[in-house]
Design a protein around this motif. Structure first.
Motif, mmCIF file in Angstrom:
data_model
loop_
_atom_site.group_PDB
_atom_site.id
_atom_site.type_symbol
_atom_site.label_atom_id
_atom_site.label_comp_id
_atom_site.label_asym_id
_atom_site.label_seq_id
_atom_site.Cartn_x
_atom_site.Cartn_y
_atom_site.Cartn_z
ATOM 1 N N MET A 260 2.255 -4.939 6.806
ATOM 2 C CA MET A 260 2.122 -3.956 5.741
ATOM 3 C C MET A 260 1.162 -2.852 6.187
ATOM 4 S SD MET A 260 2.992 -2.993 2.753
ATOM 5 C CE MET A 260 3.915 -4.501 2.444
ATOM 6 N N PRO A 261 1.674 -1.634 6.431
ATOM 7 C CA PRO A 261 0.778 -0.554 6.858
ATOM 8 C C PRO A 261 -0.253 -0.215 5.779
ATOM 9 C CG PRO A 261 3.082 0.032 7.227
ATOM 10 C CD PRO A 261 3.068 -1.202 6.390
ATOM 11 N N THR A 262 -1.454 0.029 6.200
ATOM 12 C CA THR A 262 -2.510 0.512 5.314
ATOM 13 C C THR A 262 -3.261 1.627 6.029
ATOM 14 O OG1 THR A 262 -4.174 -1.056 6.102
ATOM 15 C CG2 THR A 262 -2.807 -1.758 4.238
ATOM 16 N N THR A 263 -3.906 2.473 5.260
ATOM 17 C CA THR A 263 -4.662 3.556 5.853
ATOM 18 C C THR A 263 -5.768 3.984 4.909
ATOM 19 O OG1 THR A 263 -4.460 5.750 6.892
ATOM 20 C CG2 THR A 263 -3.184 5.364 4.889
ATOM 21 N N THR A 264 -6.780 4.620 5.447
ATOM 22 C CA THR A 264 -7.807 5.257 4.629
ATOM 23 C C THR A 264 -7.582 6.756 4.675
ATOM 24 O OG1 THR A 264 -9.338 5.257 6.515
ATOM 25 C CG2 THR A 264 -9.490 3.425 4.955
ATOM 26 N N LEU A 265 -7.834 7.417 3.572
ATOM 27 C CA LEU A 265 -7.504 8.824 3.404
ATOM 28 C C LEU A 265 -8.657 9.558 2.742
ATOM 29 C CD1 LEU A 265 -3.988 8.115 1.897
ATOM 30 C CD2 LEU A 265 -4.350 9.104 4.152
ATOM 31 N N GLN A 266 -8.603 10.879 2.794
ATOM 32 C CA GLN A 266 -9.535 11.737 2.083
ATOM 33 C C GLN A 266 -8.734 12.638 1.145
ATOM 34 O OE1 GLN A 266 -12.999 11.744 2.292
ATOM 35 N NE2 GLN A 266 -12.796 9.935 3.598
ATOM 36 N N ALA B 62 2.447 -3.017 -2.748
ATOM 37 C CA ALA B 62 3.207 -2.240 -1.769
ATOM 38 C C ALA B 62 4.343 -3.059 -1.184
ATOM 39 C CB ALA B 62 2.278 -1.749 -0.666
ATOM 40 N N GLY B 63 4.130 -4.357 -1.026
ATOM 41 C CA GLY B 63 5.164 -5.224 -0.491
ATOM 42 C C GLY B 63 6.404 -5.310 -1.349
ATOM 43 N N HIS B 64 6.292 -4.878 -2.602
ATOM 44 C CA HIS B 64 7.443 -4.859 -3.506
ATOM 45 C C HIS B 64 8.150 -3.509 -3.509
ATOM 46 C CE1 HIS B 64 6.815 -8.846 -5.307
ATOM 47 N NE2 HIS B 64 5.531 -8.599 -5.130
ATOM 48 N N GLY B 65 7.743 -2.617 -2.604
ATOM 49 C CA GLY B 65 8.487 -1.369 -2.438
ATOM 50 C C GLY B 65 7.831 -0.127 -2.997
#
Length: 247
Positions: free
Chosen positions: A1-7, A52-55
């Motif tokens: 599951m891709p994750t990221t930190t953002l601003q 997120a895993g549910h789409g």
């Protein structure tokens, strides 16, 4: 599951955020998720990843960003009842400083950022929230009736708007789900809230989770109730499934 930190750019600077989304290269419905007052941490990230895993593309902003990046307050790995009073004392000034004006200004920025992501499909989004995040979710949905199709709040301070509650609810067009902790709401309180929702003319479900205390979804607290967390998923996923476009 891709994750990221953002601003996220806001009127008062950059808000750091966490996002989770499906690993298929496609576009998916967006969900703006407000955490509880203890902020972005492993337990909240796990909820975002599960959703997120549910789409869904799930964006979790640090709504206390004016006071610094996550973690705004240093937290133990487990928030036990012995540690909770001191932590609540630290976050209460942040909650009081997070005025309605700030909430609405940030909500505009968060929604613009979310709907502008290339991974997010066109159309309305959903807003979810936990604890104080439930109130932020309702305020966001009420301020953006054409952009929010569903709003869900769990163990949130549903009476926090006091006499302004009816005005808040009256502007909602999103379908509403509220899951309350038994320790937060009496049956009489629930009846009063439901009458307010009826008067607002919105579609809603509002219920008390038996035997639960405030914070029941958060696995890093003494309040955590695995069965109640599962019930939360059993209510949240169908709500999103029937209100958000998946194509």
């Amino acid at each position: 599951m891709p994750t990221t930190t953002l601003q996220i750019p806001t009127e008062d600077g950059q808000a750091d955020a966490f996002a989770a989304f499906p690993d298929d290269g496609g576009r998916h419905p967006g969900v703006l998720m407000y955490g509880d007052a203890f902020g972005i941490r492993p337990a909240l990230r796990e909820i975002a990843r599960e959703l997120a895993g549910h789409g869904y593309y799930v964006l979790v902003p640090n709504f206390f960003h004016r006071h610094g990046p996550t973690p705004v307050v240093d937290l133990p790995a487990h928030i036990g009842e012995d540690a909770r009073p001191a932590l609540v004392a630290q976050v209460m000034p942040l909650i009081r400083a997070h005025t309605t004006e700030r909430v609405l200004s940030d909500a505009e920025a968060y929604l613009a950022f979310l709907t502008g992501r290339p991974e997010v499909s066109a159309g309305p989004v959903a807003v979810t929230g936990y604890c104080i995040g439930g109130l932020l979710a309702l305020r966001t949905a009420a301020a953006h009736p054409g952009r929010v199709a569903a709003v869900a709040g769990f163990h949130g301070p549903v009476g926090a708007d006091g006499p302004d509650r009816q005005r808040l609810l009256s502007t909602l067009t999103a379908e509403v789900y509220l899951g309350h902790a038994e320790s937060d709401l009496t049956p009489e309180d629930l009846g009063e809230l439901d009458r307010a929702l009826d008067a607002a003319g919105v579609g809603y479900t509002s219920e008390i989770y038996p035997g639960t205390v405030h914070g029941f979804t958060m696995s890093d607290t003494d309040a955590f109730d695995p069965a109640a967390l599962q019930l939360h998923w059993d209510r949240l996923l169908p709500l999103l499934g029937r209100t958000l476009a998946t194509g």
